[in-house]
Scaffold this motif. Structure first.
Motif, PDB file in Angstrom:
ATOM      1  N   MET A 277      33.128 -22.372  32.951  1.00  0.00           N
ATOM      2  CA  MET A 277      33.799 -22.994  34.076  1.00  0.00           C
ATOM      3  C   MET A 277      33.810 -24.511  33.989  1.00  0.00           C
ATOM      4  O   MET A 277      34.503 -25.183  34.750  1.00  0.00           O
ATOM      5  CB  MET A 277      33.132 -22.567  35.380  1.00  0.00           C
ATOM      6  CG  MET A 277      33.351 -21.107  35.744  1.00  0.00           C
ATOM      7  SD  MET A 277      35.099 -20.700  36.068  1.00  0.00           S
ATOM      8  CE  MET A 277      35.671 -20.164  34.459  1.00  0.00           C
ATOM      9  N   GLU A 278      33.048 -25.085  33.059  1.00  0.00           N
ATOM     10  CA  GLU A 278      33.007 -26.548  32.929  1.00  0.00           C
ATOM     11  C   GLU A 278      34.365 -27.142  32.583  1.00  0.00           C
ATOM     12  O   GLU A 278      34.575 -28.340  32.774  1.00  0.00           O
ATOM     13  CB  GLU A 278      31.970 -26.944  31.880  1.00  0.00           C
ATOM     14  CG  GLU A 278      30.548 -26.996  32.387  1.00  0.00           C
ATOM     15  CD  GLU A 278      29.937 -25.614  32.624  1.00  0.00           C
ATOM     16  OE1 GLU A 278      28.856 -25.549  33.237  1.00  0.00           O
ATOM     17  OE2 GLU A 278      30.535 -24.595  32.195  1.00  0.00           O
ATOM     18  N   GLY A 285      39.464 -18.284  35.041  1.00  0.00           N
ATOM     19  CA  GLY A 285      38.245 -17.539  35.294  1.00  0.00           C
ATOM     20  C   GLY A 285      37.358 -17.390  34.072  1.00  0.00           C
ATOM     21  O   GLY A 285      37.741 -17.726  32.951  1.00  0.00           O
ATOM     22  N   LYS A 286      36.165 -16.856  34.295  1.00  0.00           N
ATOM     23  CA  LYS A 286      35.152 -16.734  33.259  1.00  0.00           C
ATOM     24  C   LYS A 286      35.243 -15.415  32.491  1.00  0.00           C
ATOM     25  O   LYS A 286      35.006 -15.353  31.292  1.00  0.00           O
ATOM     26  CB  LYS A 286      33.765 -16.867  33.891  1.00  0.00           C
ATOM     27  CG  LYS A 286      32.609 -16.867  32.909  1.00  0.00           C
ATOM     28  CD  LYS A 286      31.287 -17.112  33.637  1.00  0.00           C
ATOM     29  CE  LYS A 286      30.114 -17.216  32.678  1.00  0.00           C
ATOM     30  NZ  LYS A 286      28.840 -17.501  33.396  1.00  0.00           N
ATOM     31  N   ASP A 422      31.056 -15.044  43.829  1.00  0.00           N
ATOM     32  CA  ASP A 422      29.739 -15.665  43.849  1.00  0.00           C
ATOM     33  C   ASP A 422      29.436 -16.360  42.523  1.00  0.00           C
ATOM     34  O   ASP A 422      28.856 -17.442  42.485  1.00  0.00           O
ATOM     35  CB  ASP A 422      28.663 -14.618  44.139  1.00  0.00           C
ATOM     36  CG  ASP A 422      27.276 -15.227  44.226  1.00  0.00           C
ATOM     37  OD1 ASP A 422      27.028 -15.999  45.162  1.00  0.00           O
ATOM     38  OD2 ASP A 422      26.457 -14.949  43.332  1.00  0.00           O
ATOM     39  N   SER A 423      29.844 -15.730  41.429  1.00  0.00           N
ATOM     40  CA  SER A 423      29.643 -16.332  40.118  1.00  0.00           C
ATOM     41  C   SER A 423      30.410 -17.647  40.003  1.00  0.00           C
ATOM     42  O   SER A 423      29.908 -18.640  39.461  1.00  0.00           O
ATOM     43  CB  SER A 423      30.096 -15.356  39.024  1.00  0.00           C
ATOM     44  OG  SER A 423      29.985 -15.933  37.750  1.00  0.00           O
ATOM     45  N   LEU A 424      31.626 -17.669  40.538  1.00  0.00           N
ATOM     46  CA  LEU A 424      32.443 -18.880  40.506  1.00  0.00           C
ATOM     47  C   LEU A 424      31.795 -20.003  41.291  1.00  0.00           C
ATOM     48  O   LEU A 424      31.614 -21.118  40.780  1.00  0.00           O
ATOM     49  CB  LEU A 424      33.832 -18.583  41.080  1.00  0.00           C
ATOM     50  CG  LEU A 424      34.735 -19.800  41.311  1.00  0.00           C
ATOM     51  CD1 LEU A 424      35.112 -20.444  39.983  1.00  0.00           C
ATOM     52  CD2 LEU A 424      35.983 -19.401  42.087  1.00  0.00           C
ATOM     53  N   LEU A 428      30.245 -23.710  40.051  1.00  0.00           N
ATOM     54  CA  LEU A 428      30.751 -24.986  40.561  1.00  0.00           C
ATOM     55  C   LEU A 428      29.649 -25.811  41.203  1.00  0.00           C
ATOM     56  O   LEU A 428      29.632 -27.043  41.086  1.00  0.00           O
ATOM     57  CB  LEU A 428      31.879 -24.731  41.566  1.00  0.00           C
ATOM     58  CG  LEU A 428      33.159 -24.139  40.967  1.00  0.00           C
ATOM     59  CD1 LEU A 428      34.168 -23.839  42.071  1.00  0.00           C
ATOM     60  CD2 LEU A 428      33.760 -25.057  39.933  1.00  0.00           C
ATOM     61  N   ASP A 429      28.708 -25.155  41.894  1.00  0.00           N
ATOM     62  CA  ASP A 429      27.594 -25.888  42.489  1.00  0.00           C
ATOM     63  C   ASP A 429      26.754 -26.564  41.413  1.00  0.00           C
ATOM     64  O   ASP A 429      26.294 -27.703  41.570  1.00  0.00           O
ATOM     65  CB  ASP A 429      26.722 -24.938  43.312  1.00  0.00           C
ATOM     66  CG  ASP A 429      27.403 -24.513  44.601  1.00  0.00           C
ATOM     67  OD1 ASP A 429      28.305 -25.231  45.067  1.00  0.00           O
ATOM     68  OD2 ASP A 429      27.031 -23.459  45.145  1.00  0.00           O
ATOM     69  N   LYS A 430      26.552 -25.872  40.294  1.00  0.00           N
ATOM     70  CA  LYS A 430      25.773 -26.452  39.200  1.00  0.00           C
ATOM     71  C   LYS A 430      26.504 -27.651  38.593  1.00  0.00           C
ATOM     72  O   LYS A 430      25.893 -28.679  38.268  1.00  0.00           O
ATOM     73  CB  LYS A 430      25.510 -25.401  38.135  1.00  0.00           C
ATOM     74  CG  LYS A 430      24.548 -24.300  38.567  1.00  0.00           C
ATOM     75  CD  LYS A 430      24.402 -23.240  37.482  1.00  0.00           C
ATOM     76  CE  LYS A 430      23.495 -22.111  37.939  1.00  0.00           C
ATOM     77  NZ  LYS A 430      23.409 -21.022  36.916  1.00  0.00           N
ATOM     78  N   ILE A 431      27.824 -27.532  38.426  1.00  0.00           N
ATOM     79  CA  ILE A 431      28.603 -28.650  37.869  1.00  0.00           C
ATOM     80  C   ILE A 431      28.536 -29.855  38.803  1.00  0.00           C
ATOM     81  O   ILE A 431      28.339 -31.001  38.365  1.00  0.00           O
ATOM     82  CB  ILE A 431      30.065 -28.227  37.631  1.00  0.00           C
ATOM     83  CG1 ILE A 431      30.128 -27.122  36.574  1.00  0.00           C
ATOM     84  CG2 ILE A 431      30.903 -29.422  37.193  1.00  0.00           C
ATOM     85  CD1 ILE A 431      31.495 -26.469  36.451  1.00  0.00           C
ATOM     86  N   ALA A 432      28.695 -29.607  40.113  1.00  0.00           N
ATOM     87  CA  ALA A 432      28.644 -30.708  41.085  1.00  0.00           C
ATOM     88  C   ALA A 432      27.279 -31.383  41.071  1.00  0.00           C
ATOM     89  O   ALA A 432      27.179 -32.613  41.179  1.00  0.00           O
ATOM     90  CB  ALA A 432      28.953 -30.173  42.485  1.00  0.00           C
TER      91      ALA A 432
END
Length: 522
Positions: A277-278, A285-286, A422-424, A428-432
């Motif tokens: 997703m990066e 999608g993944k 939820d995976s998406l 995104l939370d990790k990237i932010a």
């Protein structure tokens, strides 16, 4: 392109993205119209203009307009439940879908022939599998080739979840139904060389053809701020087990950014892959390609020899990676040179299976479960058994309750939809968290503004491929590869020729490239 307005009442302070206006970022989609008699025999004019059929269509979200001597029919905003209903009740509408699929098949066969001309050493192998390859190619164009096997996949996921959690049920319905609307950015049109001697687009319908469909953007339930499902790697584990059983594939690595097809073909042949997703091309999608392979193998269309041949020929995109935002197909019931008749658009967005955006979007926005709920709410019990069979591979046995079978199928779809959502959001939370200055670097936020995974989602859904090569996004992807390298995972990088992969031996080596393959350590 204007930023979409968030409907949530939970947070009014989130900064607004400075998305550019339509006129600068929307060069338009290339709409292709097949020349040939197959499409002209459908009599679209009679279906969409006759009084009898017009009455039937009045209850559907079909947009009719006229320009010059053409009736223009836009199905782009028609909900999925309406597509299902029309395919179940109108043979002539299903005929139109089959014509669309034949048009896609014709385009891809033309592309495959051009690749075959460059690899004459594979011609004998191709001829030995030509019949099976054509059947697979046709199946791959139809989204129903995938949706028919999703309940089975969801059932396997829930079974593994229950085994991991002492029999507790998977927490479906983890998100609100509310969605806000936004417009998708589209890249430049397809080069003329790709459609030479095959397609044309009438000038009189050009502007109509470039009108873009709107995208629904999901938002999560904020009862606990950010939902945490302790799901582990259930989805990946199920797909890994199934693809090992069906195609002999090993566990899929993570692909970061765009990688040369020649360099990764052996990896895909052995393992397939997940898209990181990066790159922020979120509509892709993944997991879509793993789902593609599972469904087609489960439907006995895809075999390992066929997959290997696809990769040797370099024709993966014809089966699994066409973009609705780069090309579409208009159906017409008269020769384009005549400048009159009926033109219909919108099939690509709903029916195209080779477009991974469709499958990811349907799961991310819960469109499949919502469609069945809508059909039930409108009391379409007479056609629901046919829809369950044609779209979801679910057969109602004698004596079985339709309501019970519907409940079971909807729950299975919700399990899959919830997992994908939820995976998406988790990604995104990790990237932010890792890259708090990303949207400022992209010119979408002021420098001091903070943002969350939800804001990143909004940009990611409007980002359609070309922007993933922007330096800030490449940096995000490669820093992910560096973190994986530090954690002891195997990181492979394209060599200078772009024809093979080499194992990374230093962080600087990873940092100097624009793409990576990550094999997680076991």
């Amino acid at each position: 392109m204007q930023a979409a307005t968030h409907q949530s009442s939970m947070d009014h302070t989130r900064p607004k993205l400075h998305l550019p206006p339509d006129s600068k970022q929307l060069p338009g989609v290339c709409y292709l119209e097949l020349r040939g008699k197959e499409l002209y025999t459908n009599d679209l004019t009679r279906f969409y203009r006759s009084e009898q059929d017009a009455r039937k269509l009045s209850s559907y979200d079909v947009k009719l307009s006229k320009t010059d001597n053409n009736l223009l029919v836009d199905l782009s905003d028609m909900p999925l439940s309406h597509w299902m209903e029309l395919t179940a009740t109108e043979d002539k509408f299903e005929t139109q879908i089959q014509s669309f699929l034949k048009a896609r098949l014709s385009l891809e066969q033309f592309m495959i022939a051009s690749y075959l001309d460059k690899k004459v050493e594979l011609k004998q192998e191709y001829l030995s599998l030509e019949k099976e390859l054509k059947e697979l190619l046709f199946a791959a164009q139809d989204i129903r080739s995938y949706t028919r096997h999703l309940p089975d996949l969801a059932q396997k996921i829930e079974s593994m979840w229950q085994a991991d959690h002492q029999g507790s049920s998977f927490p479906a319905r983890a998100f609100t139904d509310d969605c806000f609307q936004g417009r998708c950015e589209t890249p430049a049109t397809v080069p003329d060389a790709r459609k030479k001697n095959l397609f044309s687009c009438l000038p009189s319908v050009g502007q109509w053809a470039e009108d873009l469909p709107r995208v629904r953007v999901p938002q999560r339930l904020r009862l606990e701020d950010i939902l945490k499902i302790k799901k582990g790697s259930v989805f990946s584990r199920v797909l890994a087990h199934e693809l090992k059983s069906l195609l002999g594939l090993d566990e899929a690595p993570l692909f970061l950014q765009f990688l040369p097809s020649e360099a990764v073909k052996d990896v895909v042949s052995q393992c397939s892959f997940k898209d990181a997703m990066e790159g922020l091309n979120l509509q892709h999608g993944k997991y879509p390609h793993l789902i593609h392979l599972f469904c087609l193998a489960k439907g006995q269309k895809l075999t390992k020899p066929l997959l290997d041949l696809i990769l040797k020929l370099g024709i993966w995109n014809s089966f699994f990676d066409r973009s609705a935002f780069r090309e579409d197909i208009i159906l017409g019931d008269s020769d384009p040179s005549e400048g009159q008749g009926t033109r219909v658009k919108g099939f690509t967005r709903a029916i195209s299976g080779s477009n991974p955006h469709n499958l990811s979007r349907m799961l991310m926005n819960a469109e499949l479960s919502e469609a069945l709920k809508d059909l039930r709410a409108r009391d379409k019990k007479d056609i629901l058994p046919k829809i369950l069979k044609d779209w979801f591979g679910v057969t109602l046995e004698p004596g079985e309750s339709l309501d019970q079978k519907l409940d079971e199928t909807i729950k299975q779809l919700e399990v899959l939809e919830t997992y994908v959502r939820d995976s998406l959001f988790g990604s995104l939370d990790k990237i932010a968290a890792h890259h708090p200055g990303l949207l400022a670097e992209l010119g979408l936020l002021d420098e001091d503004d903070e943002f969350s995974g939800d804001d990143l989602l909004q940009f990611g859904l409007f980002n359609q491929g070309d922007s993933t090569n922007d330096a800030p996004i490449v940096k995000v992807a490669m820093e992910k590869a560096i973190r994986c390298f530090r954690d002891g995972h195997t990181v492979l990088l394209p060599d200078p020729t772009g024809k093979s992969l080499v194992k990374a031996t230093s962080e600087d080596q990873v940092r100097s490239t624009r793409g990576a393959v990550v094999f997680k350590k076991r």
